[in-house]
Enzyme design. Sequence first.
Site, PDB file in Angstrom:
ATOM      1  N   TRP A  33      13.047 -45.273 -22.582  1.00 55.60           N
ATOM      2  CA  TRP A  33      14.349 -45.938 -22.588  1.00 55.60           C
ATOM      3  C   TRP A  33      14.830 -46.325 -23.978  1.00 55.60           C
ATOM      4  O   TRP A  33      16.006 -46.625 -24.174  1.00 55.60           O
ATOM      5  CB  TRP A  33      14.289 -47.208 -21.730  1.00 55.60           C
ATOM      6  CG  TRP A  33      13.127 -48.098 -22.073  1.00 55.60           C
ATOM      7  CD1 TRP A  33      11.925 -48.161 -21.427  1.00 55.60           C
ATOM      8  CD2 TRP A  33      13.043 -49.024 -23.163  1.00 55.60           C
ATOM      9  NE1 TRP A  33      11.091 -49.066 -22.037  1.00 55.60           N
ATOM     10  CE2 TRP A  33      11.753 -49.614 -23.113  1.00 55.60           C
ATOM     11  CE3 TRP A  33      13.915 -49.424 -24.169  1.00 55.60           C
ATOM     12  CZ2 TRP A  33      11.329 -50.582 -24.030  1.00 55.60           C
ATOM     13  CZ3 TRP A  33      13.502 -50.377 -25.100  1.00 55.60           C
ATOM     14  CH2 TRP A  33      12.216 -50.949 -25.025  1.00 55.60           C
ATOM     15  N   LYS A  56      12.449 -36.643 -15.818  1.00 54.29           N
ATOM     16  CA  LYS A  56      12.217 -37.938 -15.161  1.00 54.29           C
ATOM     17  C   LYS A  56      12.437 -38.999 -16.224  1.00 54.29           C
ATOM     18  O   LYS A  56      11.603 -39.211 -17.096  1.00 54.29           O
ATOM     19  CB  LYS A  56      10.798 -38.016 -14.604  1.00 54.29           C
ATOM     20  CG  LYS A  56      10.441 -39.369 -14.001  1.00 54.29           C
ATOM     21  CD  LYS A  56       8.944 -39.428 -13.686  1.00 54.29           C
ATOM     22  CE  LYS A  56       8.542 -40.741 -13.033  1.00 54.29           C
ATOM     23  NZ  LYS A  56       8.762 -41.920 -13.885  1.00 54.29           N
ATOM     24  N   HIS A  57      13.580 -39.658 -16.153  1.00 54.47           N
ATOM     25  CA  HIS A  57      13.882 -40.629 -17.192  1.00 54.47           C
ATOM     26  C   HIS A  57      13.367 -42.007 -16.792  1.00 54.47           C
ATOM     27  O   HIS A  57      13.011 -42.262 -15.641  1.00 54.47           O
ATOM     28  CB  HIS A  57      15.388 -40.666 -17.500  1.00 54.47           C
ATOM     29  CG  HIS A  57      15.647 -40.772 -18.966  1.00 54.47           C
ATOM     30  ND1 HIS A  57      15.194 -41.836 -19.712  1.00 54.47           N
ATOM     31  CD2 HIS A  57      16.268 -39.939 -19.835  1.00 54.47           C
ATOM     32  CE1 HIS A  57      15.534 -41.657 -20.965  1.00 54.47           C
ATOM     33  NE2 HIS A  57      16.190 -40.514 -21.076  1.00 54.47           N
ATOM     34  N   SER A  88      13.063 -45.853 -15.803  1.00 54.18           N
ATOM     35  CA  SER A  88      13.793 -46.653 -14.825  1.00 54.18           C
ATOM     36  C   SER A  88      14.800 -47.578 -15.490  1.00 54.18           C
ATOM     37  O   SER A  88      15.762 -48.017 -14.854  1.00 54.18           O
ATOM     38  CB  SER A  88      12.824 -47.462 -13.965  1.00 54.18           C
ATOM     39  OG  SER A  88      12.029 -48.313 -14.772  1.00 54.18           O
ATOM     40  N   GLY A  93       5.673 -42.628 -24.186  1.00 57.13           N
ATOM     41  CA  GLY A  93       5.524 -43.930 -23.558  1.00 57.13           C
ATOM     42  C   GLY A  93       4.284 -44.660 -24.030  1.00 57.13           C
ATOM     43  O   GLY A  93       3.794 -44.444 -25.143  1.00 57.13           O
ATOM     44  N   SER A  94       3.765 -45.496 -23.179  1.00 59.96           N
ATOM     45  CA  SER A  94       2.647 -46.356 -23.543  1.00 59.96           C
ATOM     46  C   SER A  94       1.331 -45.586 -23.540  1.00 59.96           C
ATOM     47  O   SER A  94       1.199 -44.530 -22.919  1.00 59.96           O
ATOM     48  CB  SER A  94       2.552 -47.515 -22.545  1.00 59.96           C
ATOM     49  OG  SER A  94       2.233 -47.027 -21.254  1.00 59.96           O
ATOM     50  N   GLU A 112       3.340 -38.619 -26.809  1.00 57.33           N
ATOM     51  CA  GLU A 112       3.639 -39.538 -27.913  1.00 57.33           C
ATOM     52  C   GLU A 112       3.538 -40.934 -27.360  1.00 57.33           C
ATOM     53  O   GLU A 112       4.358 -41.364 -26.550  1.00 57.33           O
ATOM     54  CB  GLU A 112       5.034 -39.314 -28.494  1.00 57.33           C
ATOM     55  CG  GLU A 112       5.238 -40.167 -29.751  1.00 57.33           C
ATOM     56  CD  GLU A 112       6.670 -40.570 -29.997  1.00 57.33           C
ATOM     57  OE1 GLU A 112       6.888 -41.749 -30.379  1.00 57.33           O
ATOM     58  OE2 GLU A 112       7.567 -39.736 -29.797  1.00 57.33           O
ATOM     59  N   LEU A 113       2.538 -41.671 -27.830  1.00 53.63           N
ATOM     60  CA  LEU A 113       2.191 -42.940 -27.214  1.00 53.63           C
ATOM     61  C   LEU A 113       2.496 -44.099 -28.175  1.00 53.63           C
ATOM     62  O   LEU A 113       3.571 -44.150 -28.736  1.00 53.63           O
ATOM     63  CB  LEU A 113       0.733 -42.890 -26.755  1.00 53.63           C
ATOM     64  CG  LEU A 113       0.390 -41.640 -25.920  1.00 53.63           C
ATOM     65  CD1 LEU A 113      -1.088 -41.597 -25.575  1.00 53.63           C
ATOM     66  CD2 LEU A 113       1.242 -41.557 -24.669  1.00 53.63           C
ATOM     67  N   CYS A 158      10.195 -46.096 -31.793  1.00 55.22           N
ATOM     68  CA  CYS A 158       8.885 -45.436 -31.756  1.00 55.22           C
ATOM     69  C   CYS A 158       8.198 -45.508 -33.110  1.00 55.22           C
ATOM     70  O   CYS A 158       7.000 -45.760 -33.195  1.00 55.22           O
ATOM     71  CB  CYS A 158       9.045 -43.976 -31.333  1.00 55.22           C
ATOM     72  SG  CYS A 158       9.680 -43.755 -29.667  1.00 55.22           S
ATOM     73  N   GLU A 215       0.436 -52.857 -30.713  1.00 56.48           N
ATOM     74  CA  GLU A 215       1.853 -52.553 -30.772  1.00 56.48           C
ATOM     75  C   GLU A 215       2.659 -53.748 -30.274  1.00 56.48           C
ATOM     76  O   GLU A 215       2.403 -54.285 -29.204  1.00 56.48           O
ATOM     77  CB  GLU A 215       2.170 -51.318 -29.928  1.00 56.48           C
ATOM     78  CG  GLU A 215       3.603 -50.857 -30.075  1.00 56.48           C
ATOM     79  CD  GLU A 215       3.851 -49.520 -29.389  1.00 56.48           C
ATOM     80  OE1 GLU A 215       4.631 -48.721 -29.917  1.00 56.48           O
ATOM     81  OE2 GLU A 215       3.253 -49.288 -28.314  1.00 56.48           O
TER      82      GLU A 215
END
Length: 471
Positions: free
Chosen positions: A143, A167-168, A170, A219-220, A241-242, A275, A373
């Site tokens: 997001w 799949k974006h 939420s 994401g995470s 990519e975390l 990011c 993070e």
Amino acid sequence: MKSPADLSEASMSSYLKCISPIDGSIYAERPLMDKAAAFDAVKHAGDAQAAWAMRPLDERVAIVRDAVARIGDMNDQIVPELAWQMGRPVRYGGEFGGFTERASYMADIADAALAPIMIEDSDSFTRYIKRVPHGVVLVIAPWNYPYMTAINTVAPALIAGNAVMLKHASQTPLVGERLAQAFQAAGMPEGVFQNVFMGHDVTADLIAAKSFGFVNFTGSVDGGRHIETAAAGTFTNLGLELGGKDPGYVMEDADLDAAVDTLIDGAMFNSGQCCCGIERIYVTASLYDDFVAKAVAIVSGYKLGNPLDSDTTLGPMAQARFANEVRAQTAEAIEAGATALIDPALFPEDDGAYLMPQILVDVDHSMRVMREESFGPVVGIMKVADDNEAVRLMNDSDFGLTASLWTKDMARATAIADQIETGTVFVNRCDYLDPALCWTGCKDTGRGGGLSEIGYHNVTRPKSFHFKKAL
């Protein structure tokens, strides 16, 4: 902390709900696919993909370029939608600049990047290597920069001849719908690009069933582990990519004003939800006091408020729980001896998603705020004695996405860059994704590489042709 719909709360019900950080209202609500519908969508994508891959490359490129332009035509609607969905102030005008730059570059290099590698074409043999599409690609997008992060994979995957299911997150459900609208208007064949709303369990079931040739997830770290677990034993290609904890290092010969302006903007822009945002800064002793004073002056001038207000420079974080994590890290650091330099009186907040920015000094690597993070508007600044100490501290992290060095000495910068465990090294800039360079990371930041010619390697596989000619 980057948190797309990887482990979304939407998985717990039959509806996805976007709770706006502006006022806590439900901004958008969409039904989630059940398992049968999701598998039908995969089949539809697979059925459409073969014909799409057979179309000439220039036709695929033209449709992607057209869709990208149509997103630009929607920008006046998209900018306030983003403010409502994830809180970025409207004054910054959305993401179309970076979105079109990335997609256009990948379109520009497609012919060369996807060209066969000719080994031999003689009277006896023809030998060459082609890059061919995986088939169906799943993109799970976050997001925080919902258009730019999605297009990083969507554009090259489609251009290379794959079908794509997006799949974006939420938190940003309207982004996938806008992209689907643009691709449909551009003439994308039905089924080749699909926007889908799926919960975590259904997504995991699809991956475990070998539904995809490639899955790209931003994401995470925890979300990445779940993706790897779902894919275990399937040999599905993954791009992950975390997390990140990106450092900046300011040397004694740096342009101090440029370093402060750029690094603090890199730490605070988008409420720190970038990011490759700057999360820790190391400054040589001779510049430390001046750097800190200038940084405090910049941050003290921000205006925290409703992102729909054109005067707002710092909007809410995407969710209150993200803000609460940053509050917890900051409070723990202060309790352990850190000093907070930004006056809370300048930034009235509501204990929800609206979070004041903060600069911390007297920090060290025993504190979570310097190791985990944060993904919010807080940055710790440490004084360092020399390059060796700076390198040691920059590498003292579980993450490795980017690092930012500030010096006029390019030879010195190169020597330091070679020692840093990271995916990208910036010199005299930060927080920028260059589509001509591979976007990649190491350690817990993930695996794989997006954009650049290497980005096409992720969304294709090599196929060798060895023809012996009959004489």
